[in-house]
Design a protein around this motif. Structure first.
Motif, PDB file in Angstrom:
ATOM      1  N   HIS A 221      55.959  17.239  29.713  1.00  0.00           N
ATOM      2  CA  HIS A 221      55.567  18.530  30.184  1.00  0.00           C
ATOM      3  C   HIS A 221      56.585  18.686  31.676  1.00  0.00           C
ATOM      4  CE1 HIS A 221      53.106  20.527  26.846  1.00  0.00           C
ATOM      5  NE2 HIS A 221      52.173  19.804  26.872  1.00  0.00           N
ATOM      6  N   SER A 222      56.239  17.506  32.055  1.00  0.00           N
ATOM      7  CA  SER A 222      56.314  17.377  33.800  1.00  0.00           C
ATOM      8  C   SER A 222      57.819  15.793  33.545  1.00  0.00           C
ATOM      9  CB  SER A 222      55.562  17.338  34.667  1.00  0.00           C
ATOM     10  OG  SER A 222      55.228  17.006  35.669  1.00  0.00           O
ATOM     11  N   LYS A 223      58.220  16.291  34.367  1.00  0.00           N
ATOM     12  CA  LYS A 223      59.733  14.758  34.736  1.00  0.00           C
ATOM     13  C   LYS A 223      59.228  14.060  35.377  1.00  0.00           C
ATOM     14  CE  LYS A 223      63.358  17.821  32.986  1.00  0.00           C
ATOM     15  NZ  LYS A 223      64.773  18.328  33.111  1.00  0.00           N
ATOM     16  N   VAL A 224      58.704  14.823  36.258  1.00  0.00           N
ATOM     17  CA  VAL A 224      57.663  13.894  38.137  1.00  0.00           C
ATOM     18  C   VAL A 224      56.455  13.196  37.007  1.00  0.00           C
ATOM     19  CG1 VAL A 224      59.617  14.810  39.150  1.00  0.00           C
ATOM     20  CG2 VAL A 224      56.958  15.521  38.836  1.00  0.00           C
ATOM     21  N   THR A 225      55.721  12.850  38.254  1.00  0.00           N
ATOM     22  CA  THR A 225      55.006  11.757  37.840  1.00  0.00           C
ATOM     23  C   THR A 225      54.148  12.151  39.532  1.00  0.00           C
ATOM     24  OG1 THR A 225      55.792   9.897  37.149  1.00  0.00           O
ATOM     25  CG2 THR A 225      53.130   9.742  38.529  1.00  0.00           C
ATOM     26  N   ASP A 226      52.835  13.282  38.671  1.00  0.00           N
ATOM     27  CA  ASP A 226      52.022  13.747  39.520  1.00  0.00           C
ATOM     28  C   ASP A 226      50.529  12.671  40.094  1.00  0.00           C
ATOM     29  OD1 ASP A 226      53.171  16.774  38.810  1.00  0.00           O
ATOM     30  OD2 ASP A 226      51.980  17.017  37.843  1.00  0.00           O
ATOM     31  N   PHE A 227      50.620  13.048  41.265  1.00  0.00           N
ATOM     32  CA  PHE A 227      48.422  12.636  41.879  1.00  0.00           C
ATOM     33  C   PHE A 227      48.148  13.206  41.994  1.00  0.00           C
ATOM     34  CE2 PHE A 227      51.471  12.451  45.637  1.00  0.00           C
ATOM     35  CZ  PHE A 227      50.970  12.513  46.731  1.00  0.00           C
ATOM     36  N   VAL A 228      46.939  13.275  42.597  1.00  0.00           N
ATOM     37  CA  VAL A 228      45.885  13.085  43.380  1.00  0.00           C
ATOM     38  C   VAL A 228      45.063  12.217  43.914  1.00  0.00           C
ATOM     39  CG1 VAL A 228      44.202  13.282  41.262  1.00  0.00           C
ATOM     40  CG2 VAL A 228      43.825  15.051  42.902  1.00  0.00           C
ATOM     41  N   LEU A 229      44.270  12.502  45.514  1.00  0.00           N
ATOM     42  CA  LEU A 229      43.454  11.332  45.876  1.00  0.00           C
ATOM     43  C   LEU A 229      42.112  12.004  45.956  1.00  0.00           C
ATOM     44  CD1 LEU A 229      45.032  11.448  49.079  1.00  0.00           C
ATOM     45  CD2 LEU A 229      45.490   9.480  47.180  1.00  0.00           C
TER      46      LEU A 229
ATOM     47  N   TYR B  66      36.492   2.562  49.156  1.00  0.00           N
ATOM     48  CA  TYR B  66      37.757   2.549  48.953  1.00  0.00           C
ATOM     49  C   TYR B  66      38.202   4.558  48.201  1.00  0.00           C
ATOM     50  CZ  TYR B  66      37.382  -2.331  47.604  1.00  0.00           C
ATOM     51  OH  TYR B  66      37.118  -3.424  47.769  1.00  0.00           O
ATOM     52  N   GLN B  67      39.470   4.376  48.538  1.00  0.00           N
ATOM     53  CA  GLN B  67      40.119   5.643  47.914  1.00  0.00           C
ATOM     54  C   GLN B  67      40.803   5.088  46.723  1.00  0.00           C
ATOM     55  OE1 GLN B  67      42.254   8.886  50.376  1.00  0.00           O
ATOM     56  NE2 GLN B  67      43.843   7.536  50.629  1.00  0.00           N
ATOM     57  N   CYS B  68      40.567   6.453  45.840  1.00  0.00           N
ATOM     58  CA  CYS B  68      41.908   6.246  44.607  1.00  0.00           C
ATOM     59  C   CYS B  68      42.880   7.119  44.157  1.00  0.00           C
ATOM     60  CB  CYS B  68      40.926   6.770  43.637  1.00  0.00           C
ATOM     61  SG  CYS B  68      40.995   6.623  41.704  1.00  0.00           S
ATOM     62  N   ARG B  69      43.784   7.150  43.736  1.00  0.00           N
ATOM     63  CA  ARG B  69      45.263   7.282  43.879  1.00  0.00           C
ATOM     64  C   ARG B  69      45.305   7.540  42.331  1.00  0.00           C
ATOM     65  NH1 ARG B  69      50.432   8.749  46.383  1.00  0.00           N
ATOM     66  NH2 ARG B  69      52.262   9.059  44.861  1.00  0.00           N
ATOM     67  N   VAL B  70      45.072   8.224  41.897  1.00  0.00           N
ATOM     68  CA  VAL B  70      45.347   9.028  40.348  1.00  0.00           C
ATOM     69  C   VAL B  70      46.901   9.758  39.804  1.00  0.00           C
ATOM     70  CG1 VAL B  70      44.518   9.575  38.198  1.00  0.00           C
ATOM     71  CG2 VAL B  70      43.328   9.192  40.090  1.00  0.00           C
ATOM     72  N   GLU B  71      47.526   8.778  39.388  1.00  0.00           N
ATOM     73  CA  GLU B  71      48.882   8.717  38.933  1.00  0.00           C
ATOM     74  C   GLU B  71      48.459   9.482  37.700  1.00  0.00           C
ATOM     75  OE1 GLU B  71      52.333   6.912  40.547  1.00  0.00           O
ATOM     76  OE2 GLU B  71      51.706   6.802  42.214  1.00  0.00           O
ATOM     77  N   PHE B  72      49.373  11.266  36.968  1.00  0.00           N
ATOM     78  CA  PHE B  72      49.541  10.947  35.934  1.00  0.00           C
ATOM     79  C   PHE B  72      51.013  11.264  35.667  1.00  0.00           C
ATOM     80  CE2 PHE B  72      47.386  14.114  38.408  1.00  0.00           C
ATOM     81  CZ  PHE B  72      47.812  15.908  37.580  1.00  0.00           C
ATOM     82  N   SER B  73      51.621  11.967  34.472  1.00  0.00           N
ATOM     83  CA  SER B  73      52.886  12.197  33.847  1.00  0.00           C
ATOM     84  C   SER B  73      52.629  12.669  32.115  1.00  0.00           C
ATOM     85  CB  SER B  73      53.919  10.979  33.424  1.00  0.00           C
ATOM     86  OG  SER B  73      53.998   9.708  32.641  1.00  0.00           O
TER      87      SER B  73
END
Length: 280
Positions: free
Chosen positions: A218-226, A208-215
């Motif tokens: 401090h940030s108005k948008v949701t960042d993510f990393v694979l 599998y591949q995991c996409r981690v979204e975090f907010s």
């Protein structure tokens, strides 16, 4: 001699190794030393490269630690037996990954000693079987408190308030598939680190591949990393693709993390050389 595997007829490999030959085993993980760099603690024994990457958890300030370049050179003349089948594994080569995709591999509980580097301090579970379906049933029956319900989300505040530096969450994707998510609260490095492991055998590219979204506030948008999802118990030197870290200064009590999982590459997308040519 009974129980010995002879390599007399294999050019370049002349050392006989018993499946239980202790002198070729790591004193930390009790497995064959297959990965460099190799080190020696005279009071404990040899330490494999896989365990060495977690040295901050077991090396003490006054410990004597000696690099072992001669051992590494000697180990290149050895073929190590797979503990599940008839394959032989080479030192410090892609073939060291054989056991994570072995068809005869035994599944161990995510809370077993095999996975101790991603676990909190706890009493290890000794459950094992040859089927992923029974693992899911075992987790539901014995380790329900570790299950992370869908949507797979956790808060930084809960992680920060935990008494353990490491926590484990288990996401059940199907009646056969689970993902173990480890969080490590590393105050010394000022980071929060996540690792993902699955009970699916095979290379990470077939996993599998995991996409981690975090907010955060401090940030108005949701960042993510694979992040790659490695098989449970995989003895691989980590790269930056194998975990996700975020600076603690970037987080606040409102920070949340949500995990999404999807298959990586299809088997047909991999070069056959990558799958087959490194096995004897």
């Amino acid at each position: 001699m009974a129980g010995m595997i002879s390599f007399d007829e294999i050019d370049g490999y002349t050392v006989d190794v018993s499946p239980n030959e202790r002198k070729y085993m790591c004193c930390i993980c009790d497995s064959f030393i297959l990965i460099s760099p190799v080190h020696l603690n005279p009071s404990m024994g040899f330490i494999c490269g896989f365990c060495w990457q977690y040295k901050h958890r077991f090396v003490k300030e006054n410990d004597i630690i000696l690099p072992q370049p001669l051992y590494e050179e000697f180990a290149l003349s050895i073929l190590f037996p797979c503990k599940y089948c008839e394959y032989y594994t080479f030192f410090d080569s892609p073939a060291t990954k054989h056991e994570i995709q072995c068809a005869n591999r035994i599944f161990e509980c995510p809370l077993s000693k095999l996975n101790k580097w991603i676990l909190p301090t706890m009493e290890y579970c000794n459950w094992q079987d040859t089927d992923g379906l029974s693992m899911v049933a075992h987790i539901k029956e014995k380790h329900e408190e570790f299950i992370l319900r869908s949507p797979f989300e956790m808060s930084y505040q809960d992680i920060k308030n935990s008494e353990e530096e490491r926590r484990l969450y288990i996401a059940i994707l199907s009646n056969r598939s689970i993902i173990a998510i480890s969080s490590e609260y590393d105050k010394e490095q000022n980071q929060l680190i996540f690792r993902c492991r699955s009970n699916k055998t095979g290379y990470a590219e077939l996993n599998y591949q995991c996409r981690v979204e975090f907010s955060t506030s401090h940030s108005k948008v949701t960042d993510f990393v694979l992040v790659k999802v490695l098989p449970l118990g995989a003895k691989i030197l980590e790269t930056t693709e194998d975990y996700f870290s975020v600076w603690l200064d970037f987080l606040d009590d409102s920070s949340k993390f949500r995990f999404y999982f999807e298959p990586s590459l299809e088997p047909g997308q991999l070069n056959e050389f990558y799958l087959e040519d490194y096995y004897y």
